[in-house]
Design a protein around this motif. Structure first.
Motif, mmCIF file in Angstrom:
data_model
loop_
_atom_site.group_PDB
_atom_site.id
_atom_site.type_symbol
_atom_site.label_atom_id
_atom_site.label_comp_id
_atom_site.label_asym_id
_atom_site.label_seq_id
_atom_site.Cartn_x
_atom_site.Cartn_y
_atom_site.Cartn_z
ATOM 1 N N ASN A 384 0.821 -1.210 0.000
ATOM 2 C CA ASN A 384 0.000 0.000 0.000
ATOM 3 C C ASN A 384 0.857 1.263 0.000
ATOM 4 O O ASN A 384 0.548 2.243 -0.675
ATOM 5 C CB ASN A 384 -0.926 0.013 1.220
ATOM 6 N N GLN A 386 3.894 1.474 -1.212
ATOM 7 C CA GLN A 386 4.496 1.595 -2.543
ATOM 8 C C GLN A 386 3.483 2.169 -3.540
ATOM 9 O O GLN A 386 3.816 3.052 -4.345
ATOM 10 C CB GLN A 386 4.986 0.226 -3.013
ATOM 11 N N VAL A 387 2.275 1.655 -3.466
ATOM 12 C CA VAL A 387 1.237 2.152 -4.375
ATOM 13 C C VAL A 387 0.941 3.620 -4.099
ATOM 14 O O VAL A 387 0.793 4.434 -5.017
ATOM 15 C CB VAL A 387 -0.056 1.304 -4.222
ATOM 16 N N HIS A 388 0.887 3.961 -2.785
ATOM 17 C CA HIS A 388 0.617 5.348 -2.412
ATOM 18 C C HIS A 388 1.726 6.282 -2.909
ATOM 19 O O HIS A 388 1.453 7.365 -3.431
ATOM 20 C CB HIS A 388 0.486 5.441 -0.897
ATOM 21 N N ALA A 390 3.771 5.721 -5.418
ATOM 22 C CA ALA A 390 3.702 5.809 -6.875
ATOM 23 C C ALA A 390 2.583 6.758 -7.300
ATOM 24 O O ALA A 390 2.746 7.556 -8.225
ATOM 25 C CB ALA A 390 3.460 4.417 -7.462
ATOM 26 N N ARG A 391 1.446 6.669 -6.606
ATOM 27 C CA ARG A 391 0.336 7.554 -6.933
ATOM 28 C C ARG A 391 0.686 9.014 -6.646
ATOM 29 O O ARG A 391 0.335 9.913 -7.411
ATOM 30 C CB ARG A 391 -0.897 7.162 -6.135
ATOM 31 N N GLN A 392 1.390 9.229 -5.506
ATOM 32 C CA GLN A 392 1.798 10.592 -5.163
ATOM 33 C C GLN A 392 2.749 11.163 -6.196
ATOM 34 O O GLN A 392 2.646 12.318 -6.601
ATOM 35 C CB GLN A 392 2.465 10.603 -3.770
ATOM 36 N N LEU A 394 3.030 10.188 -9.313
ATOM 37 C CA LEU A 394 2.272 10.422 -10.548
ATOM 38 C C LEU A 394 1.443 11.700 -10.440
ATOM 39 O O LEU A 394 1.372 12.486 -11.384
ATOM 40 C CB LEU A 394 1.362 9.220 -10.817
ATOM 41 N N LEU A 395 0.838 11.899 -9.254
ATOM 42 C CA LEU A 395 0.026 13.091 -9.047
ATOM 43 C C LEU A 395 0.883 14.352 -9.111
ATOM 44 O O LEU A 395 0.521 15.356 -9.720
ATOM 45 C CB LEU A 395 -0.683 12.998 -7.692
ATOM 46 N N THR A 396 2.086 14.270 -8.467
ATOM 47 C CA THR A 396 3.003 15.420 -8.494
ATOM 48 C C THR A 396 3.435 15.737 -9.919
ATOM 49 O O THR A 396 3.484 16.894 -10.346
ATOM 50 C CB THR A 396 4.235 15.116 -7.625
ATOM 51 N N GLU A 398 1.811 14.975 -12.646
ATOM 52 C CA GLU A 398 0.676 15.527 -13.394
ATOM 53 C C GLU A 398 0.463 17.004 -13.047
ATOM 54 O O GLU A 398 0.169 17.817 -13.929
ATOM 55 C CB GLU A 398 -0.585 14.728 -13.073
#
Length: 558
Positions: A384, A386-388, A390-392, A394-396, A398
Motif C-alpha cells: 500500500n 508503494q502504491v501510495h 507511486a500515486r503521489q 504520478l500526481l506530483t 501531473e
C-alpha cells in the motif's frame, strides 16, 4: 357404489397412515439431532393434530427447540406453524397470529412463496376467528393469488374453503356456496378426504343458514361419515353439533340431544374449546326447548364461564390438561435423563482429554494464523505504501505538467497580447508619420511649380492609399483574433447589422485606445471617431449610463 368404495379407500388410507406413524416414531428414536430429525418431528406434529393434539404439542415443541439450536430456518418456521394449530384449537387467536407472523418472516427470508401463501391462509383464518373480516379477506386474497400463480391445487382448494366460510359468516350465501363448490371440485379431483369432509360440512352450514334443512342434513351426514372414517377428532364435534342444530330447528328435540351428547365428550377429550363452547350453547338451546330450565341454566353457566375464559385468558390452557402434559413431559425427561446419564460418565472422562487436545490444537492454529495475519498485514502495508508513493509521484508529475502547460499557455497569451499591442502602436505610429508627411507635402504643393505639383499630387495619392488600405486592417484583425478569438463572430451573431467599420471601431475601443489613436488608425478625425462611437452606441442599443468600452470588452474570449 362409489360411496362404499370411497369409505373403504379412506379406511385403508387411515390404517396405512397409522402404521406409517408408528414406523416414523420408532425411527425417531435412533435419529441424530440434525435437520432430518427436525423435519420428522414437524411431520409427526401435523399427523397427530386431528387425532391426538397433545402429541402435536409434544413434537412441535421439540422441533422448535432443536431447529433453534441448529439455526435451521425452515424447520423453525414449520414448528411455529404447528404451534399455531394448537393455539387455534384453544381459541387463542392473538398468540396464533403472533406465531404465524414468526413463521411468515422466516419463510420470507427463504423466499419460499408456496409456504408464504399457506401462511397467509392461516393468518386469514385467525383474523376471521377474531371477527376482523376485512383483514381476513385481505390475507385470503393474497394467498389465493399466490396459489393460483403456482397452480397449487391443494392450496387453492383450502383458501377457497376459507373464503367460503368468511362469505357465509358475512351472510353472502351465494358467494359462499360458489367458493365451496369450486373448492369441492378440486378436492375430489385430488381425492383429499379431509378436504371433502370439511367442504361438505361447510356447504351444509350455508343451507342451514338459508333454511333449507333437507340439503343441510344431507351434506352434514356425508361429512360426518368421512370424519368418522378418518378419525378426525377435531372436526367430529362440529359435525355432530351441526346435525343436532338441524333436528332442533325441525322440532326433533330428542334426536338433537342424542347427537349433541355424542359431540360433547369428544370436544372435552381433545380440549377443543371452540367446539366445547358450541356444545354448551347447543345443550342450552335443546334443554330450553324441552322446558328443562334447570339443565339449560347449568349449560348456559358453563358456556359463559368458558366464553369468559376464552376472552380474558386465552394464553392459558386448562389447568388439568396442562398438569397432565407437564407430568408426562417430566416423566419423559426423566427417562431421557437416565439414558443420557449412562453415557455422560464416559463422556466426561473423554471430554477432559479431548478438551485439552482441542485447546492445544486451537491454540496452535490461533498462533499460526496470528503470525500469518501479521505477516500478511505487513506485506499489504508495504504494498500500500508503494502504491501510495507511486500515486503521489504520478500526481506530483501531473500537477507539474499541468503547471507547465498553464504557464506555457499564459506565456503564449502574453506574447500574443504584446504582439497585438506592438502591432497596434506601430500601426498608429506609421499612420501618424504618414499623416504628418502628407501635411508637409501639402505645404510644399503650394510653393512648387506645375511639374513638381503633379509629382507631389501623385505622391499624396500614394500616401492616402497607404492610409486607407485594407491590408493593415486584415493584419490587425489577424493579431487581434489570436488574442481574442471569436470576438467578431460573437458581435455579428448578436448584432448582425454591424458594418466592417463598426467592427473595427469595436476592436479599437476594446483595446482602450484614445480618440486620437483610433482616429489615426481609422484615417479619420477625432470628431469623426466621436460621431462613430455615438452611432455605434445606438446600434448596440446601450443605455447612456453604461460604459461602451466595458460593454464591447465583454465580447472578448475568456
Amino acid at each position: 357404489m362409489k360411496k362404499p368404495f370411497l369409505l373403504f379407500l379412506l379406511l385403508a388410507l387411515a390404517m396405512s397412515l397409522c402404521a406409517q406413524v408408528e414406523v416414523w416414531e420408532q425411527k425417531l428414536k435412533d435419529m441424530p439431532r440434525d435437520t432430518q430429525r427436525v423435519n420428522l418431528l414437524n411431520r409427526l406434529a401435523r399427523l397427530h393434530y386431528n387425532t391426538a393434539p397433545e402429541r402435536t404439542r409434544y413434537y412441535a415443541e421439540r422441533a422448535l427447540k432443536l431447529a433453534d439450536s441448529l439455526h435451521y430456518t425452515r424447520g423453525l418456521a414449520e414448528a411455529y406453524k404447528n404451534q399455531s394449530l394448537l393455539f387455534r384449537l384453544k381459541g387463542e387467536n392473538t398468540r396464533e397470529l403472533e406465531t404465524l407472523l414468526h413463521a411468515l418472516q422466516l419463510f420470507q427470508s427463504l423466499n419460499d412463496s408456496l409456504s408464504i401463501a399457506q401462511t397467509y391462509t392461516d393468518m386469514g383464518a385467525a383474523h376471521h376467528q377474531e371477527g376482523d373480516f376485512k383483514a381476513a379477506r385481505d390475507q385470503y386474497m393474497k394467498a389465493l393469488d399466490m396459489q393460483r400463480a403456482f397452480r397449487n391445487t391443494e392450496g387453492i382448494a383450502l383458501t377457497l374453503r376459507k373464503i367460503g366460510v368468511l362469505e357465509t359468516d358475512m351472510k353472502n350465501y351465494a358467494q359462499g356456496l360458489e367458493a365451496f363448490e369450486l373448492a369441492l371440485k378440486l378436492e375430489r379431483e385430488g381425492h383429499n378426504a379431509e378436504g371433502i369432509a370439511n367442504l361438505l360440512n361447510n356447504i351444509g352450514v350455508v343451507y342451514y343458514e338459508m333454511g333449507e334443512y333437507g340439503k343441510a342434513l344431507q351434506h352434514y351426514e356425508s361429512s360426518l361419515a368421512l370424519f368418522r372414517e378418518t378419525n378426525n377428532l377435531n372436526r367430529l364435534p362440529a359435525a355432530y353439533h351441526n346435525q343436532a342444530r338441524v333436528y332442533l330447528a325441525q322440532g326433533n328435540v330428542a334426536r338433537a340431544l342424542q347427537l349433541a351428547s355424542l359431540g360433547l365428550p369428544i370436544a372435552e377429550q381433545t380440549d377443543n374449546r371452540m367446539a366445547l363452547l358450541e356444545s354448551y350453547q347447543l345443550h342450552t338451546d335443546i334443554y330450553s326447548a324441552r322446558h328443562d330450565y334447570e339443565k339449560a341454566f347449568d349449560y348456559l353457566q358453563r358456556s359463559e364461564i368458558l366464553k369468559d375464559s376464552l376472552a380474558g385468558a386465552r394464553s392459558h390452557i386448562r389447568y388439568a390438561q396442562l398438569k397432565a402434559l407437564i407430568e408426562t413431559e417430566r416423566k419423559e425427561q426423566e427417562i431421557d435423563f437416565l439414558k443420557q446419564e449412562r453415557a455422560w460418565t464416559l463422556f466426561r472422562q473423554k471430554i477432559a482429554y479431548a478438551g485439552l487436545a482441542l485447546a492445544l490444537f486451537i491454540g496452535g492454529i490461533i498462533i499460526y494464523y496470528q503470525r500469518n495475519t501479521i505477516r500478511t498485514k505487513k506485506e499489504l502495508l508495504k504494498k500500500n505504501d508503494q502504491v501510495h508513493a507511486a500515486r503521489q509521484a504520478l500526481l506530483t508529475l501531473e500537477l507539474e505538467n499541468k503547471k507547465l502547460q498553464e504557464g506555457q499557455l499564459q506565456r503564449d497569451l502574453e506574447f500574443r497580447h504584446k504582439e497585438l499591442l506592438t502591432y497596434t502602436l506601430n500601426l498608429v505610429q506609421k499612420n501618424t508619420i504618414m499623416e504628418n508627411l502628407r501635411e508637409g507635402i501639402h505645404e510644399l504643393l503650394s510653393t512648387s511649380d506645375k511639374n513638381s505639383k503633379a509629382k507631389i499630387s501623385k505622391l499624396i495619392k500614394v500616401i492616402d492609399y497607404s492610409l486607407e488600405t485594407e491590408k493593415d486592417w486584415d493584419e490587425f484583425k489577424m493579431y487581434f483574433e489570436k488574442v481574442h478569438s471569436s470576438f467578431f463572430e460573437r458581435l455579428k451573431q448578436q448584432y448582425p447589422d454591424l458594418s466592417q467599420s463598426d467592427l473595427k471601431l469595436c476592436s479599437l475601443i476594446s483595446l482602450n485606445l484614445s480618440m486620437k489613436e483610433m482616429a489615426e488608425l481609422m484615417g479619420i478625425s477625432p470628431e469623426s471617431v466621436k460621431m462613430a462611437r455615438h452611432r455605434l452606441r445606438k446600434k448596440l442599443n446601450i443605455p447612456t449610463e453604461e460604459n461602451l468600452a466595458d460593454f464591447v470588452a465583454s465580447f472578448k474570449s475568456s
